[in-house]
Design an enzyme around this catalytic site. Structure first.
Site, short mmCIF file in Angstrom:
data_model
loop_
_atom_site.label_atom_id
_atom_site.label_comp_id
_atom_site.label_asym_id
_atom_site.label_seq_id
_atom_site.Cartn_x
_atom_site.Cartn_y
_atom_site.Cartn_z
N SER A 1 0.81 -1.23 0.00
CA SER A 1 0.00 0.00 0.00
C SER A 1 0.84 1.28 0.00
CB SER A 1 -0.94 -0.08 1.21
OG SER A 1 -1.77 1.03 1.28
N ALA B 1 -10.21 8.84 8.00
CA ALA B 1 -9.78 10.20 7.68
C ALA B 1 -8.73 10.19 6.57
CB ALA B 1 -9.23 10.88 8.92
N GLY C 1 -1.24 -0.77 14.12
CA GLY C 1 -1.41 -2.16 13.71
C GLY C 1 -0.51 -2.52 12.54
N THR C 2 0.20 -1.56 12.00
CA THR C 2 1.03 -1.83 10.82
C THR C 2 2.50 -1.45 11.00
OG1 THR C 2 0.58 0.34 9.86
CG2 THR C 2 -0.92 -1.43 9.25
#
Ligand code: NG1
Ligand code: ZN
Length: 542
Positions: free
Chosen positions: A64, A371, A499-500
């Site tokens: 990503s 957001a 979380g990443t």
């Protein structure tokens, strides 16, 4: 299961010693060179999941918005959704198994999940444009083949396109054709029909500058462009021809630095947007006449979309329940505007699209956005049927609104947040309502805010509640945050473990940028002191 073959091929994709990875919010994500064994094993796991669900499962190779050197992998469940939680645990268990335990772990998972190993399996695979992605997706295919699964390799795809393919294949073609042309045609047809109804589709509405983060979005938009060129002309920047993926560009950069990407020249009041590296996030922005940069993030996108949907429902005379789902990162002004002005109920979930997606499914129409620009609108089957009927039966004016809604339903990717699909929806709404980018921006004024990261020895010492808005541990942290927040006006702050990434994230908003910056810094110091900060103490200034 041919256990011998598994052992043999697994050794060709051996796990580096001592490496432990976790299936996080967005699957596995780390430096590309550490991921070969994970890819092979996710190929295996996808086959088991496919056998269990008797459905096509997707595997997407991407990291990503993360740097070009990184990569990642995630599995896509039958309805285009993120992997079920119990299978996320199996994924972590399998990815970390030692070579000699591979057979046992696979049997273990199969037994726990009552997988019928005789069942056929089908897996579809997609990848982004990272240099490492092609080889890594080949390792996924090795895993699928060793377990006897069938597969289709779509090659280069945006993440939401892979979700779309999975969804199409598991709904017998009712949703759309599971080909790239099928995707282009479905979206473009809806878009062109919608924009035809716009009374003001002058030049102002017809052109848009798109920063593609030097990623897959550029390739796919270029392929798709001629399908919708009647309604919109896009000018692509950071198309991958020279710059590095996500470097100083893309939605994540623009959102977190609150400034325009490099490589894009912006004239005042021109409408611009940025995708992230796998094209599942989008943010808009423009420069005003004084050269000030204005960001239009996921919250304002959700506001535009939900307001428009609500207006259409009123016109048709349907009282369907519509809800907006956000996370704690949503700007306080957006929540207030939606609830108080638009009278739309707003819900807050934990970070990570699976939480938002899940909540949004509870409504007739659920609009969810982070957001950072990841989101979509979901329509229940009942709504879709109702709208289709209305479009045929109602009198003129109402029929027109119902037709619009029908096209909007087709335009939204029901399987995942999708930058291309969201972009077309937004462009159509702006044209239909005759809104300029400034008018859209003026719906409400964002509260100034700041996001920071703090390094700690073990970010798991921080646990949260109330959709991550309050820290439960370590002791004293929430009290410290409360005291700091009291010092500023219109202020709010929270912290949570990412979380990443191996960091704690800090968010603060207040009545001025200076206050938001101060508050964020002070909260960072509290985290550093109370949650085991490592390295240098957080410094003020950005
Ligand atoms: P983490 O690292 O857990 O904050 C980030 C984004 C999420 C989501 C995931 C997956 C923020 C604050 N967090 O998660 O919204 O997009 O990455 O990509 O933007
Ligand atoms: Zn993304």
């Amino acid at each position: 299961m041919d256990l011998g073959a598994i052992t043999k091929y697994s050794a060709l994709h051996a796990k580096p010693n001592g490496l432990i990875l976790q299936y996080g919010t967005a699957g596995f994500r780390t430096k590309a060179e550490h991921l070969d064994h994970v890819m092979f094993r996710m190929g295996l796991l996808a086959v088991l999941r496919s056998k269990q669900t008797k459905s096509t499962i997707g595997v997407m190779v991407t990291a990503s918005h993360n740097p070009e050197e990184d990569n990642g992998v995630k599995l896509v469940d039958p309805l285009g959704e993120m992997l079920a939680p119990s299978w996320e645990e199996h994924a972590t268990y399998l990815a970390n198994a030692e070579e000699q335990d591979m057979q046992r772990v696979l049997i273990d998972i199969s037994e726990k999940e009552a997988v019928n190993l005789q069942q056929d399996a089908f897996v579809v695979i997609g990848r982004d444009t990272r240099p490492s992605s092609e080889k890594l997706s080949q390792s996924v295919i090795d895993g699928v083949t060793v377990l006897g699964g069938q597969f289709h390799d779509y090659g280069l795809l945006t993440t939401p396109q892979l979700h779309y393919m999975v969804y199409c294949r598991n709904t017998g073609g009712r949703y759309g054709k599971a080909t790239i042309e099928g995707y282009y045609q479905k979206l473009s047809k809806a878009f062109v029909e919608l924009t035809k109804q716009a009374s003001c589709s002058g030049d102002e509405y017809r052109s848009l500058k798109v920063d593609c983060a030097n990623g897959i979005g550029a390739l796919k938009l270029r392929e798709m462009e001629h399908y919708f060129s009647q309604g919109l002309s896009v000018q692509l920047f950071n198309d991958g021809s020279k710059g590095k993926l996500n470097h100083l560009c893309g939605a994540d950069f623009v959102k977190s630095h609150q400034k325009p990407p490099q490589g894009m020249e912006i004239k005042s009041n021109e409408r611009c947007c940025s995708f992230d590296g796998d094209a599942d996030r989008i943010v808009y922005y423009y420069h005003d006449a004084d050269g000030h940069f204005h960001l239009i993030d996921g919250d304002k996108i959700a506001t535009l979309i939900s307001s428009f949907l609500k207006e259409l429902l009123v016109e048709i005379g349907e009282s369907l329940n519509i809800g907006v789902v956000q996370t704690a990162y949503a700007n306080g002004s957006s929540t207030r505007y939606l609830e108080e002005v638009m009278k739309v109920p707003v819900y807050c979930t934990k970070t990570g699209v699976k939480h938002l997606h899940h909540k949004a499914q509870e409504f007739d129409i659920g609009v969810y956005f982070e957001a950072n620009g990841h989101g979509t609108a979901l329509f229940s089957t009942a709504v879709e049927m109702k709208i289709k009927q209305s479009a045929e039966q109602l009198e003129d004016k109402k029929r027109k609104a119902a037709k619009m809604l029908e096209n909007i339903i087709d335009l939204f990717n029901q399987a995942a947040g999708d930058a291309i699909s969201d972009m077309l929806v937004i462009e159509a709404i702006l044209a239909l309502k005759g809104l300029t980018v400034q008018q859209w921006d003026a719906l409400y004024t964002d509260l100034p805010n700041r996001q920071l990261k703090v390094q700690v020895a073990d970010r798991r010492v921080i646990s949260t509640t109330n959709a991550e808005r309050q820290a439960v541990t370590p002791p004293g942290l929430q009290e410290a945050i409360n005291d700091l927040v009291k010092k500023y006006k219109l202020s709010r702050a929270f912290v949570r473990p990412s979380g990443t990434e191996d960091v704690v994230r800090v968010y603060a908003e207040a009545d001025s940028q200076e206050s938001a910056d101060h508050l964020a810094h002070e909260v960072s110091l509290a985290v550093f002191q109370l949650a085991g900060g490592i390295g240098e103490r957080p410094q003020p200034g950005f």
